[in-house]
Design an enzyme around this catalytic site. Structure first.
Site, PDB file in Angstrom:
ATOM      1  N   ILE A   1      46.711  32.486  -5.340  1.00 56.56           N
ATOM      2  CA  ILE A   1      47.351  33.932  -5.182  1.00 56.56           C
ATOM      3  C   ILE A   1      46.201  34.686  -4.085  1.00 56.56           C
ATOM      4  O   ILE A   1      47.315  35.494  -3.276  1.00 56.56           O
ATOM      5  CB  ILE A   1      47.366  34.315  -6.302  1.00 56.56           C
TER       6      ILE A   1
ATOM      7  N   LYS B   1      34.247  32.599  -3.456  1.00 58.19           N
ATOM      8  CA  LYS B   1      35.037  31.443  -3.123  1.00 58.19           C
ATOM      9  C   LYS B   1      34.360  30.094  -2.896  1.00 58.19           C
ATOM     10  O   LYS B   1      33.036  30.339  -2.788  1.00 58.19           O
ATOM     11  CB  LYS B   1      35.965  31.205  -2.447  1.00 58.19           C
TER      12      LYS B   1
ATOM     13  N   TYR C   1      38.849  33.643 -23.475  1.00 61.81           N
ATOM     14  CA  TYR C   1      39.208  34.114 -21.990  1.00 61.81           C
ATOM     15  C   TYR C   1      39.426  35.269 -22.160  1.00 61.81           C
ATOM     16  O   TYR C   1      39.636  36.050 -21.087  1.00 61.81           O
ATOM     17  CB  TYR C   1      40.162  32.684 -21.779  1.00 61.81           C
TER      18      TYR C   1
ATOM     19  N   LYS D   1      38.888  38.298 -19.126  1.00 63.75           N
ATOM     20  CA  LYS D   1      40.180  38.576 -18.634  1.00 63.75           C
ATOM     21  C   LYS D   1      40.269  40.272 -18.374  1.00 63.75           C
ATOM     22  O   LYS D   1      40.558  41.045 -17.844  1.00 63.75           O
ATOM     23  CB  LYS D   1      41.670  37.778 -18.599  1.00 63.75           C
TER      24      LYS D   1
END
Length: 411
Positions: A16, A36, A155, A159
């Protein structure tokens, strides 16, 4: 348009994120790719260097960096400043509290919450000098419904930390004219991670392409930062409202046109459950099949799907619990010849502990076996609870599809 020559979009690129970066590159943006991996993963393709190569092919300028402070410093040194920050990097592990390791907990919070906070903090001095500065977090609207916490609270906490940055930073940074917004997909997006979780490419028919998020991000990031901030945006809402797209136009983003799309996590859609509830209620009142009436047939179709191919794919033991019937079955998909057997009260059962446990209602199992519901869709809609090894559970999608084929052949 995107800020022209000085634009440095700090983009922790996964699929994305890469799609957003490529959309910016088409306008000639300068893009720093951060956070990354620098080395390839066997199942999750792409590195900061391959992302940078794609960005430059699309018309932008890219600078790959593997550390946040270094990325900020080099962005300013090479491009003269920072106009846009996209916090996209995220780690996910959808297991319950008892199963989640602290290593995984720390990884999710380190990347999701801490990473977003850190990137934002370090960019503020430079964003504040931009003519139209934006921070965009790829995170969901905040909902306090238990369904989004009870099966994967670790999680959700991580998030939601990204979304809480939007809630707090948008008013805090308004004095600098910095917009802080969130963007989240309405449906599942086809990424390498999604394919890995779902056990193959078949999930594509239920997903949209990453480009829908890129086009929505473009519209958000080109708005006036001083008048559009603190918003929790949904991709197709943005495209309808700001881009003028119709439902027909949105079909271009479906991986398989006409496919039944999976709703993504964290979106409260109370009306979506009403038809099923009405149908179940009317069936009971009219004397049609009661819960569990077809469960034996469903189990027979499921047993038919257990063969060498299924065992080779799943490689695990699965306990299937039907809560409304208080009955459980064990699926041996770990070794041949495989099989399915009911766990009776008092049975010692398998000497091995199941790798995963799937809990649902019998009516939802029947919908799975009849093809009216996918396992991935049931999980994302909260109809299927999974504990234990998530990878084993998600590979069962193909087994359920074979059961659907067996059911259809029987009909």
């Amino acid at each position: 348009s995107w800020p022209a020559r000085r634009s440095s979009s700090l983009e922790p690129a996964v699929e994305i994120g890469l799609a957003i970066a490529l959309r910016a590159a088409r306008d000639g943006a300068n893009i720093v790719v951060a956070a990354k991996t620098a080395t390839a993963h066997p199942k999750l393709p792409g590195t900061i260097y391959t992302a940078a190569e794609e960005i430059e092919k699309a018309g932008g300028k890219a600078l790959p960096c593997d550390q946040v402070q270094k990325a900020v410093n080099e962005a300013v040194a090479q491009f003269g400043g920072i106009d846009i920050l996209v916090n996209n990097a995220s780690a996910i592990n959808l297991v319950n509290t008892e199963t989640l390791t602290m290593k995984s907990f720390d990884l999710m919070h380190g990347i999701n919450s801490r990473g977003t906070f850190l990137c934002s903090k370090l960019c503020i001095p430079y964003l504040s000098k931009s003519a139209n500065p934006h921070i965009l977090n790829i995170s969901p609207p905040l909902s306090m419904r238990q369904r989004w916490f009870k099966d994967h609270v670790g999680y959700t906490m991580a998030k939601y930390g990204m979304s809480m940055c939007v809630l707090g930073m948008s008013p805090e940074l308004a004095k600098y004219g910095i917009a802080v917004n969130a963007l989240w997909p309405r449906t599942a997006i086809l990424t390498a991670a999604m394919k890995m979780l779902a056990g193959g490419d078949e999930v594509a028919s239920q997903c949209r392409k990453p480009e829908i998020m890129a086009d929505a991000a473009y519209l958000v990031l080109t708005k006036d930062s001083r008048t559009f901030s603190g918003q929790f945006c949904i991709d197709d809402d943005v495209l309808r409202r700001e881009g003028g797209l119709t439902d027909k136009d949105l079909e271009q983003y479906s991986c398989v046109p006409g496919g039944q799309l999976l709703p993504d996590f964290f979106l409260d859609e109370p009306d979506a459950a009403k038809p099923a509830a009405t149908s179940a209620s009317s069936g009971a009142q009219s004397g049609q099949q009661q819960p569990g009436a077809d469960v034996e047939a469903s189990m027979k179709h499921l047993a038919t799907a257990i063969d060498a191919e299924a065992v080779g794919l799943v490689k695990g033991l699965v306990e299937l619990q039907l809560t409304d019937l208080n009955r459980s079955w064990l699926l041996n998909l770990k070794s041949m010849p495989g099989g399915l057997s009911e766990i009776r009260p008092g049975d010692s059962g398998s000497t091995e502990k199941p790798d995963t446990c799937m809990t649902m209602k019998s009516a939802d199992l029947q919908q799975l076996v009849s093809g009216k519901l996918s396992a991935t869709g049931a999980f994302m809609a909260g109809k299927l609870r999974i504990t234990g090894n998530m990878g084993v559970a998600m590979k069962l999608e193909k087994v359920f599809r074979k059961a659907v084929a067996a059911s259809s052949a029987k009909l």
